[in-house]
Motif scaffolding. Sequence first.
Motif, PDB file in Angstrom:
ATOM      1  N   CYS A   1      -9.357  -1.519   1.448  1.00 52.28           N
ATOM      2  CA  CYS A   1      -8.081  -2.100   1.877  1.00 52.28           C
ATOM      3  C   CYS A   1      -7.481  -1.337   3.055  1.00 52.28           C
ATOM      4  CB  CYS A   1      -7.085  -2.115   0.714  1.00 52.28           C
ATOM      5  SG  CYS A   1      -7.449  -3.416  -0.460  1.00 52.28           S
TER       6      CYS A   1
ATOM      7  N   LEU B   1     -12.013   0.497  -3.542  1.00 52.73           N
ATOM      8  CA  LEU B   1     -11.059  -0.562  -3.229  1.00 52.73           C
ATOM      9  C   LEU B   1      -9.988  -0.032  -2.276  1.00 52.73           C
ATOM     10  CD1 LEU B   1     -10.176  -3.481  -3.830  1.00 52.73           C
ATOM     11  CD2 LEU B   1      -8.626  -2.527  -5.521  1.00 52.73           C
TER      12      LEU B   1
ATOM     13  N   LEU C   1      -4.897  -8.657  -6.856  1.00 53.39           N
ATOM     14  CA  LEU C   1      -5.337  -8.954  -5.494  1.00 53.39           C
ATOM     15  C   LEU C   1      -5.325 -10.464  -5.261  1.00 53.39           C
ATOM     16  CD1 LEU C   1      -6.372  -7.135  -3.209  1.00 53.39           C
ATOM     17  CD2 LEU C   1      -8.688  -7.677  -3.923  1.00 53.39           C
TER      18      LEU C   1
ATOM     19  N   PHE D   1      -0.181  -1.751  -5.083  1.00 54.99           N
ATOM     20  CA  PHE D   1      -1.459  -1.818  -5.772  1.00 54.99           C
ATOM     21  C   PHE D   1      -1.648  -0.706  -6.792  1.00 54.99           C
ATOM     22  CE2 PHE D   1      -2.713  -4.778  -2.393  1.00 54.99           C
ATOM     23  CZ  PHE D   1      -3.113  -5.805  -3.218  1.00 54.99           C
TER      24      PHE D   1
ATOM     25  N   GLY E   1     -10.364  -5.614   5.001  1.00 56.72           N
ATOM     26  CA  GLY E   1      -9.372  -5.194   4.020  1.00 56.72           C
ATOM     27  C   GLY E   1      -7.959  -5.340   4.562  1.00 56.72           C
ATOM     28  N   GLN E   2      -7.795  -4.992   5.834  1.00 54.23           N
ATOM     29  CA  GLN E   2      -6.478  -5.132   6.457  1.00 54.23           C
ATOM     30  C   GLN E   2      -6.045  -6.598   6.483  1.00 54.23           C
ATOM     31  OE1 GLN E   2      -4.468  -2.723   7.993  1.00 54.23           O
ATOM     32  NE2 GLN E   2      -5.730  -1.088   7.171  1.00 54.23           N
TER      33      GLN E   2
ATOM     34  N   THR F   1     -11.205 -11.724  -0.439  1.00 49.60           N
ATOM     35  CA  THR F   1     -10.454 -11.364  -1.638  1.00 49.60           C
ATOM     36  C   THR F   1     -11.256 -11.659  -2.893  1.00 49.60           C
ATOM     37  OG1 THR F   1      -8.459 -12.029  -0.487  1.00 49.60           O
ATOM     38  CG2 THR F   1      -8.288 -11.751  -2.858  1.00 49.60           C
TER      39      THR F   1
ATOM     40  N   THR G   1      -2.786 -12.589  -2.900  1.00 49.87           N
ATOM     41  CA  THR G   1      -3.343 -13.190  -1.690  1.00 49.87           C
ATOM     42  C   THR G   1      -3.401 -14.710  -1.794  1.00 49.87           C
ATOM     43  OG1 THR G   1      -4.762 -11.273  -1.714  1.00 49.87           O
ATOM     44  CG2 THR G   1      -5.196 -12.878  -0.035  1.00 49.87           C
TER      45      THR G   1
ATOM     46  N   VAL H   1      -6.975  -8.898   4.383  1.00 48.25           N
ATOM     47  CA  VAL H   1      -6.621  -9.285   3.023  1.00 48.25           C
ATOM     48  C   VAL H   1      -5.202  -8.805   2.705  1.00 48.25           C
ATOM     49  CG1 VAL H   1      -7.115  -8.863   0.588  1.00 48.25           C
ATOM     50  CG2 VAL H   1      -8.974  -9.381   2.165  1.00 48.25           C
ATOM     51  N   LEU H   2      -4.925  -7.558   3.074  1.00 48.14           N
ATOM     52  CA  LEU H   2      -3.590  -7.020   2.809  1.00 48.14           C
ATOM     53  C   LEU H   2      -2.525  -7.804   3.554  1.00 48.14           C
ATOM     54  CD1 LEU H   2      -3.684  -3.145   2.689  1.00 48.14           C
ATOM     55  CD2 LEU H   2      -3.627  -4.794   0.838  1.00 48.14           C
TER      56      LEU H   2
END
Lengths: 612, 293
Positions: free
Chosen positions: B159, B155, B26, B237, B165-166, B192, B30, B168-169
């Motif tokens: 995500c 997790l 992750l 992932f 989470g979106q 993150t 990121t 971060v993705l």
Amino acid sequence: MTYLVDVLTLTAILIVATHGYMIIKGLGGMLHLGHAVFYGLGAYGAAILSTRVLPTGLFPISLIGAAIVAAIGGLIVGWPALRNRGRYFMIVTFSIQLIFVTFVINLAVTGGPDGITSIPGLSLGPWQPTSRESLPLGFVTLTYSQLKLAVMIGFAVGSFFLCRYIIGSAYGRLVRAAREDEVVVEAHGRSAILVKLSAFVLGAAITGLAGGLFAHHFNYVGPTQFELDATMLFLVMLIVGGQYSLVGATLGPILVVLMLEALRYLLESILGVPAELTAHLRQLFFVLTLIAILSVRSNGLVPERRPRHDKQGTPVLEYGQGSPRMVDPTVDVASAKVIAGEFGTGKPAREEKLPAVLTCSGLQKRFDGVQAVADASLELVAGKIIVVIGPNGAGKTSLFNILSGITDCDAGSATLKGESIIGLSPERIARMGLARTFQEVRTWKGLTAIENILAARRDQPGANLVNLFTQPRLCRRAEAEGVERAYAVLERFGLQQFANMPSSDLSYAQRKMLSLARISAFEPDVMLLDEPTSGVDPRRLDIFLQHIRSFAKDDNKAICLIEHNMSVVKDLADWVVFMDEGRTLAAGAPDDIIGDRVLMRMYLGHRERKGA
Amino acid sequence: MQFVPYVVNGIALGLSVALIALALALIWRTVGMIDFGLGAVYLAAAYAAYFAKGVLGLPYPAAAVVGLLAGPVASVLIYLIIYRFFLQKGASLFVLVLVALSVFTAAQHGLGATVTAQKFYLIDDIVPGFSFLGTRLNIVQIAKMLVSLIALAGLAWFCLSTKAGQCVLAVADNPSLAQALGVDTNRARMWTFGVAGLIVAAAAVPEATESGVDPYLASNPIFLGLAAIIIGGLGRFRNPVLGGLLLGLAFHLAVWAFSSQWQEVVAYSLVLLALIVRPQGLFGGMSVARERA
């Protein structure tokens, strides 16, 4: 006193090991995270050789053995790791670091967790001193440990001069060029992987030698000495002093040892910290120093020393000390003389029936669903300028990449002077006589202007590590001659007063000019110039055009360039090739192609669509 | 020798390695760095749980929660105090890795110097155990596997189903594009590090419960987590999870096939093999587009 001698001896050994690290990380730019492995290989190599294999009294032989063991280790680690363009180099070396200790603990030959004890000291033939031995030398009497210190300092000094010789040689310059840009090194006919690998193996060997010295000094080697902590120690020493400088790599260990000893004194004698805690506090101090150095001055105390190359009898601008007027980019380029005769009137190449130097046909290349090159054919003739035009994304640069071997192609054929170049490595194609420039200039940034020229030259006996030692005089003579000729090249391109300036400090136009100078120094038969004039001030465009013309007319090279400026195309081209969507659609005299309304609508139409 | 116990233990280890591997992946995707500093986070979580139980005298469940919370707090603090400075300077990958490694080493030796390198246990009682497919598992080991599974599911939920989470993705997928579209990179990075810290804590607290705490507790999990990424790749992932399971199985089956002294050699040889045969990871797609120079 004994303690001081002991500390100094260890410092001298650490200096040798840090020199090895400097060659790998500083000179070669390899992200190496397992330095203690080479140190350990050398130490174990010397320990095993001197306790189990060799008879006693062969201290120098076991040192050579130590260096060889570490060099072999470097070869085994380096080859697969560097083949992947060094991307995973850090992870590989880190994994090796973790594996090494486990192996050493579990193998019988390394003595398992107990390590190897009673390694002989510096014994030579019948002279096998014990630690209490003293040696009368005229009016002074040296104890064994003082003698050992002298020997270790001798090795440190020797390693310093050896490394200095290598770094300052043509080979050292090539390693630095590979550090700055591997692709460009390969485009100039040398395998970047071999250059880097040799530097890696050399660094490993020097470190292995240090490990061997350590084994003979300490008389014991064990697995805990070569853990990640040891690598961190080397890293701190390298980075504190300055990883790009040999002087820095020599000062680093001295400074770190000084700091550690000061800390030890502070903790033990003044603060009275219990002994079991001092080791932790020392390590803590280390890594905090590392973070501090990285945040304040990540290049360490001493910056890289770039060798100066002066021309005999000509005053050369000392970089950083000259008057600002000289650095003004508008002066130099425009005042440059061009050695050029009369220019051809642009007859189509094919009418003259000259043999083609480079031909290619039906080239194809597909990247993940995009047909970058669909059907490209080209024919280049000595002394003629062919210009490839076409909208953005037409596959022009991809075509250059295929011809220079940087990308492979899916289908088609290409020959250079009658030999097929399909599937050959970039360095092979370059050596056969094809060179190229890059759209995004790509000079070797950390090298000075003249070093950019020197590193690109073909005949450099000193670029071979072996020649440096077997034929030092030849190398020196070739280097002096190379400097002479490099000055001639720089003068031709009006760059002589910037000879010793790092190319990253040059203006954009100067770097573009330098890339033309560099390709001319390589003396290829075919030059592929990728947008050599893009972004150049129109007032200075003319000088660039004269140089390109001069490549064809005076040097009789086969020139192919990619160009978007139509007045440049008209001015330069003997023959124009039009490309769109990966195909070479049309070829002809400049006026015919540029005057063709269908083609031009295709060209401009794309631009409009893209702009919208 | 019985085969099944090794498989069960391998899966248990694999799940906990997978958590660390996911946290590393992750952050790698990121932020663009190999965050060995998660080792410090691991230690923070383990020691926080120990202090809450052993020094403050809280009941075990409360101590476990303290440990779980210490993970993200430590992780975000390390980012804010140290990493952010280097990231804003545009430091190279090598510098970032050195800094992270230094943070980890500093935590180890800082603990060694203050609370000594002694081993402490969170629970002194003998815990009840069960037999499962011929394998003797105690309740802590079962809880450890359950926590790992819950953390993996959590997790995935974070995500896929939360806004943070979106973000971060999005940053993991393409940082510059995400920034251009108005995703706050700094906030995404804090999330993150927070999430990574939490899943590392979810691996650390059960491990500390099972085998006690000492300053060197974190080395193996972190290095195995890195190995799992290399073996699995980090294109998607699920890859680190598969890599972690494979590695956990290899680790225990090495004991079954050879002996315990070779288990690390087998595990890391797997890494080297993966690097030589398939540098992009066995399960594909290690296209680290954001890899720094």
